[in-house]
Design a protein around this motif. Structure first.
Motif, short mmCIF file in Angstrom:
data_model
loop_
_atom_site.label_atom_id
_atom_site.label_comp_id
_atom_site.label_asym_id
_atom_site.label_seq_id
_atom_site.Cartn_x
_atom_site.Cartn_y
_atom_site.Cartn_z
N THR A 101 0.84 -1.19 0.00
CA THR A 101 0.00 0.00 0.00
C THR A 101 0.87 1.24 0.00
O THR A 101 1.89 1.29 0.69
N TYR A 102 0.49 2.22 -0.78
CA TYR A 102 1.14 3.52 -0.71
C TYR A 102 0.11 4.60 -0.98
O TYR A 102 -1.04 4.32 -1.32
N TYR A 103 0.52 5.86 -0.76
CA TYR A 103 -0.40 6.99 -0.89
C TYR A 103 0.11 7.91 -1.98
O TYR A 103 1.31 8.17 -2.07
N HIS A 104 -0.79 8.37 -2.82
CA HIS A 104 -0.44 9.19 -3.97
C HIS A 104 -1.18 10.52 -3.88
O HIS A 104 -2.38 10.54 -3.58
N CYS A 105 -0.46 11.60 -4.13
CA CYS A 105 -1.10 12.92 -4.16
C CYS A 105 -1.48 13.21 -5.60
O CYS A 105 -0.62 13.26 -6.48
N THR A 106 -2.80 13.40 -5.85
CA THR A 106 -3.25 13.66 -7.22
C THR A 106 -2.95 15.09 -7.64
O THR A 106 -3.03 15.41 -8.82
N SER A 107 -2.56 15.93 -6.69
CA SER A 107 -2.27 17.32 -7.02
C SER A 107 -0.84 17.51 -7.50
O SER A 107 -0.59 18.12 -8.53
N CYS A 108 0.14 16.95 -6.75
CA CYS A 108 1.55 17.15 -7.10
C CYS A 108 2.22 15.86 -7.58
O CYS A 108 3.41 15.87 -7.88
N ASP A 109 1.51 14.76 -7.63
CA ASP A 109 1.98 13.48 -8.17
C ASP A 109 3.09 12.82 -7.33
O ASP A 109 3.80 11.96 -7.82
N GLN A 110 3.24 13.23 -6.07
CA GLN A 110 4.20 12.58 -5.19
C GLN A 110 3.58 11.30 -4.62
O GLN A 110 2.36 11.22 -4.50
N THR A 111 4.43 10.32 -4.27
CA THR A 111 3.93 9.13 -3.59
C THR A 111 4.64 8.99 -2.25
O THR A 111 5.78 9.41 -2.08
N PHE A 112 3.92 8.39 -1.30
CA PHE A 112 4.43 8.21 0.06
C PHE A 112 4.15 6.77 0.48
O PHE A 112 3.06 6.25 0.24
N SER A 113 5.14 6.14 1.11
CA SER A 113 4.96 4.75 1.53
C SER A 113 4.06 4.64 2.76
O SER A 113 3.45 3.61 3.00
N SER A 114 4.00 5.72 3.56
CA SER A 114 3.07 5.72 4.69
C SER A 114 2.34 7.05 4.71
O SER A 114 2.73 8.00 4.04
N LEU A 115 1.29 7.08 5.49
CA LEU A 115 0.50 8.31 5.58
C LEU A 115 1.33 9.42 6.21
O LEU A 115 1.89 9.22 7.28
N PRO A 116 1.41 10.57 5.58
CA PRO A 116 2.16 11.69 6.19
C PRO A 116 1.51 12.11 7.51
O PRO A 116 0.30 12.09 7.63
N VAL A 117 2.35 12.46 8.49
CA VAL A 117 1.85 12.86 9.80
C VAL A 117 1.55 14.36 9.80
O VAL A 117 2.28 15.14 9.28
#
Ligand SMILES: [Zn+2]
Length: 133
Positions: free
Chosen positions: A117-133
């Motif tokens: 599972t990862y998280y993707h920002c549809t605005s700036c196209d960055q991906t994160f392996s965990s939810l940002p705090v």
């Protein structure tokens, strides 16, 4: 009754919140390895975390319920790069065909499939392996 893994957690509180959410909606479920990880949290990565197991007949209902709760929560989390609240959760499920990869996944995660599972920002196209705090 056959149970299958729907999620895994490192965090006892989140695991129990989601377990009780499903139970409140009449879904048969339990946490596998909860006590092992509570006693020794260092074992969590080795055994794939606490696994939320759901009866196969309710899998679709449980998945929709958990997805809707997670989507609602994601709408409140800001991207650490662009600060928009436009994160989406992406889960890749790998169903290996070989015996050894299936065995490895079953030993590590309790299921023949592996989940990433990862998280993707549809605005700036960055991906994160965990939810940002
Ligand atoms: Zn962003």
């Amino acid at each position: 009754m056959m149970f299958s893994q729907i999620r895994s957690y490192d965090n006892y509180i989140v695991a129990n919140l989601q377990l009780n959410l499903l139970k409140d909606h009449g879904i048969s479920c339990y946490l596998q390895d909860e006590h092992t990880i509570t006693i020794d949290p260092l074992l969590s990565p080795a055994i794939g975390g606490m696994k939320l197991m759901v009866v196969d007949n309710d899998m679709e209902k449980a998945s929709e319920l958990l997805d809707s709760v997670e989507d609602d929560y994601l709408k409140t989390v800001a991207c650490p790069v662009c600060h928009h609240t436009s994160l989406e959760k992406i889960t890749h499920v790998d169903h290996p065909t070989g015996f050894w990869p299936k065995l490895k996944n079953r030993l590590i995660g309790g299921s023949p499939a592996s989940f990433k599972t990862y998280y993707h920002c549809t605005s700036c196209d960055q991906t994160f392996s965990s939810l940002p705090v």
